[in-house]
Design a protein around this motif. Structure first.
Motif, PDB file in Angstrom:
ATOM      1  N   GLU A  12       0.815  -0.908  -0.104  1.00  0.00           N
ATOM      2  CA  GLU A  12      -0.067   0.234  -0.086  1.00  0.00           C
ATOM      3  C   GLU A  12       1.029   1.123   0.103  1.00  0.00           C
ATOM      4  O   GLU A  12       1.761   1.207   0.681  1.00  0.00           O
ATOM      5  N   SER A 264       3.621   6.191 -16.056  1.00  0.00           N
ATOM      6  CA  SER A 264       2.646   5.329 -16.523  1.00  0.00           C
ATOM      7  C   SER A 264       2.818   3.961 -16.088  1.00  0.00           C
ATOM      8  O   SER A 264       2.001   2.884 -15.785  1.00  0.00           O
ATOM      9  N   THR A 267       2.167   3.048 -12.328  1.00  0.00           N
ATOM     10  CA  THR A 267       0.889   2.842 -11.663  1.00  0.00           C
ATOM     11  C   THR A 267       0.415   1.565 -12.466  1.00  0.00           C
ATOM     12  O   THR A 267      -0.416   1.010 -11.664  1.00  0.00           O
ATOM     13  N   VAL A 268       0.618   1.388 -13.555  1.00  0.00           N
ATOM     14  CA  VAL A 268      -0.001   0.219 -14.584  1.00  0.00           C
ATOM     15  C   VAL A 268       0.692  -1.067 -13.811  1.00  0.00           C
ATOM     16  O   VAL A 268       0.044  -2.009 -13.488  1.00  0.00           O
ATOM     17  N   MET A 271       0.523  -0.637  -9.443  1.00  0.00           N
ATOM     18  CA  MET A 271      -0.648  -0.264  -8.873  1.00  0.00           C
ATOM     19  C   MET A 271      -1.787  -0.645  -9.581  1.00  0.00           C
ATOM     20  O   MET A 271      -3.047  -0.141  -8.983  1.00  0.00           O
ATOM     21  N   ASP A 272      -1.610  -1.311 -10.627  1.00  0.00           N
ATOM     22  CA  ASP A 272      -2.752  -1.944 -11.117  1.00  0.00           C
ATOM     23  C   ASP A 272      -3.793  -0.827 -11.684  1.00  0.00           C
ATOM     24  O   ASP A 272      -5.150  -1.084 -11.600  1.00  0.00           O
ATOM     25  N   ARG A 273      -3.517   0.348 -12.166  1.00  0.00           N
ATOM     26  CA  ARG A 273      -4.351   1.374 -12.573  1.00  0.00           C
ATOM     27  C   ARG A 273      -3.654   2.214 -13.507  1.00  0.00           C
ATOM     28  O   ARG A 273      -2.480   2.200 -13.689  1.00  0.00           O
ATOM     29  N   GLU A 274      -4.451   3.096 -14.117  1.00  0.00           N
ATOM     30  CA  GLU A 274      -3.787   4.307 -15.018  1.00  0.00           C
ATOM     31  C   GLU A 274      -3.436   5.257 -14.452  1.00  0.00           C
ATOM     32  O   GLU A 274      -3.885   5.655 -13.317  1.00  0.00           O
ATOM     33  N   ASP A 276      -3.262   9.053 -13.483  1.00  0.00           N
ATOM     34  CA  ASP A 276      -4.277  10.191 -13.617  1.00  0.00           C
ATOM     35  C   ASP A 276      -3.580  11.516 -14.130  1.00  0.00           C
ATOM     36  O   ASP A 276      -2.217  11.661 -13.901  1.00  0.00           O
ATOM     37  N   GLU A 279      -1.436  13.425 -11.222  1.00  0.00           N
ATOM     38  CA  GLU A 279      -0.085  12.606 -10.915  1.00  0.00           C
ATOM     39  C   GLU A 279       0.646  12.773 -12.132  1.00  0.00           C
ATOM     40  O   GLU A 279       1.909  13.110 -11.874  1.00  0.00           O
ATOM     41  N   LYS A 316       5.901  -5.318  -6.778  1.00  0.00           N
ATOM     42  CA  LYS A 316       4.520  -4.633  -6.457  1.00  0.00           C
ATOM     43  C   LYS A 316       4.654  -4.001  -5.021  1.00  0.00           C
ATOM     44  O   LYS A 316       3.665  -3.746  -4.417  1.00  0.00           O
TER      45      LYS A 316
END
Length: 471
Positions: A12, A264, A267-268, A271-274, A276, A279, A316
């Motif tokens: 986290e 990019s 995060t990908v 953090m398994d997301r795009e 923004d 950021e 991760k």
């Protein structure tokens, strides 16, 4: 979770793991970044003919700049900083431009142009959403590819002992360099865990021991260095030359493309997301601020570290605490001149043997960016012409000897500038066509070519029978 409700998870971003768990995870980030951080100022110092004291100072300030820029990206100040698990520091991407400007205008020319370059990076951060389309993968990949290719001569000259040294090219220089390279390759390919991540450090240690046994190491700078020293304002003079400024602005804008890619990927992959918009803009603004402000303290420009992005994506582990520990260690190292002096004792063949693989990885990163887009004839034309023009002028600088002096420096000093100008211009001018469009066009041409003989045959006059007398 702790009793107070605060997360201790390393997976986290706001997790606060215990020191015993965070420190080993932080160590791999330190190992991945520290040699890159100290090698760049050593290369630049050699180019500008800096004294030993100036070289030590450059290393010290580069370490401090790396630590500060990383903390800014982790925690942020208002709009500045991505607030993502990422490592920033003085990076190799700037080396071709720094050496070109430094050879012409010295260290003061680099630092003066860097202020403007950092300001340009800040502008990119403010307007990134409007100009992002100027840097698709075909442009970014071409520039990164040229960055890697243009660094090879530096590595080879270092492996041979350093240009201008009396023992340049001697067999013992190559012995140390090749052994260092061999250790890096073996550890990176066959080791596991922390050892695999520290392949470059292992290579440097083995090469350093061999160089020490051969009498190639001088420890006098370490004995003379202080234990503690704080940074000072304007330790070097600043000079502002239009050609140097233009070169630095271009490379800083281009480096923003690499920052976009690294953020990019963070995060990908981690953090398994795009990524923004806030950021993205914050990351570019923070990097521009550190680059501009750092120059008045003697620090070289900062960039995102792709190798650390790879660690985040692989493990991760995105805890801000883990990465902050790495930044604090780099800061402490930057406050100790003896550490910087120890880095200056590393012989050039050791540095060359350890870093040539890094330069090769930069080249492969450019290729990976290129194949993210379609390899259409349009994109192939952009890449091939940008490579031919940039590396051709770099290899034959006398070919532009009749141009004004400023253009000679901008175009001939660093191939990155030419590659960026050609690829961006062609990307805007050439019509966009996908592979499907090109396939349909080829099929239409082939169909037209098949119909052409039949049409000519239908238009031809009837053939007259030969008149022969009856037999």
């Amino acid at each position: 979770m702790t009793d107070s409700g605060r997360s201790t998870s390393v997976f986290e971003f706001r997790g606060h793991p215990p020191l015993a768990r965070a420190l080993p995870l932080s160590l791999q980030h330190i190992l991945a970044m520290i040699m890159g951080t100290v090698t760049v100022p050593i290369i630049v110092a050699g180019t500008v003919g800096a004294t030993l004291e100036e070289k030590m100072l450059l290393i010290q300030i580069s370490l401090l700049a790396s630590g500060v820029s990383t903390l800014l990206q982790l925690y942020g100040i208002r709009r500045f900083g991505a607030r993502l698990p990422t490592i920033f520091g003085v990076g190799f991407a700037y080396v071709p431009t720094l050496t070109a400007v430094g050879a012409q205008y010295g260290l003061e020319g680099i630092l003066g142009a860097q202020i403007i370059g950092g300001g340009a990076m800040i502008l990119v951060g403010f307007f990134i959403q409007r100009i992002r389309h100027f840097f698709p993968p075909v442009v970014a990949g071409t520039v990164v590819l040229v960055i890697g290719l243009s660094l090879y001569d530096i590595a080879i000259n270092y492996m041979a002992g350093g240009i201008g040294r009396p023992d340049f090219g001697e067999p013992r220089q190559w012995l140390v360099a090749l052994l260092t390279l061999a250790v890096v390759l073996v550890v990176s390919q066959f080791a596991r865990g922390f050892l695999k991540l520290s392949a470059i450090i292992c290579g440097i240690l083995v090469g350093y021991v061999l160089a020490l046994a051969m009498g190639m190491v001088d420890f006098s700078p370490v004995r003379e260095a202080n234990w503690f020293s704080a940074p000072t304002l304007l330790p070097f003079e600043l000079a502002f030359h239009p050609a140097a400024i233009l070169s630095m602005v271009i490379i800083c804008v281009i480096n923003s493309v690499q920052t976009i890619g690294d953020l990019s990927a963070t995060t990908v992959g981690g953090m398994d997301r795009e990524l923004d918009r806030k950021e993205l803009a914050g990351g570019l603004l923070g990097n521009g601020l550190c680059t501009a402000v750092g120059s008045v303290f003697g620090a070289l420009p900062t960039a995102s570290f792709s190798q650390n992005v790879g660690i985040v994506a692989m493990t991760k582990v995105i805890s801000r605490t883990v990465l902050a520990l790495a930044a604090v260690f780099i800061l402490l190292a930057g406050l100790m001149p003896k550490f910087g002096a120890l880095m200056t004792t590393i012989p050039y063949p050791v540095l060359g043997g350890a870093t040539i693989t890094v330069f090769g990885m930069i080249t492969m990163t450019g290729i990976q960016l290129l194949i993210r887009d379609e390899l259409s004839s349009r994109n192939i034309t952009i890449v091939s012409l940008a490579l031919a023009m940039s590396l051709g002028i770099y290899a034959a600088p006398d070919a532009i000897g009749g141009l004004p002096q400023m253009l000679q420096l901008v175009l001939g000093g660093s191939p990155i500038v030419v590659a960026a100008l050609v690829s961006v211009s062609l990307n805007l001018i050439l019509p966009r066509r996908s592979l499907d469009d090109e396939r349909r066009e080829r099929e239409a041409i082939a169909e037209q070519m098949r119909d052409e003989p039949a049409r000519h045959a239908g238009d031809a006059p009837p053939r007259r029978e030969a008149e022969h007398p009856p037999s």
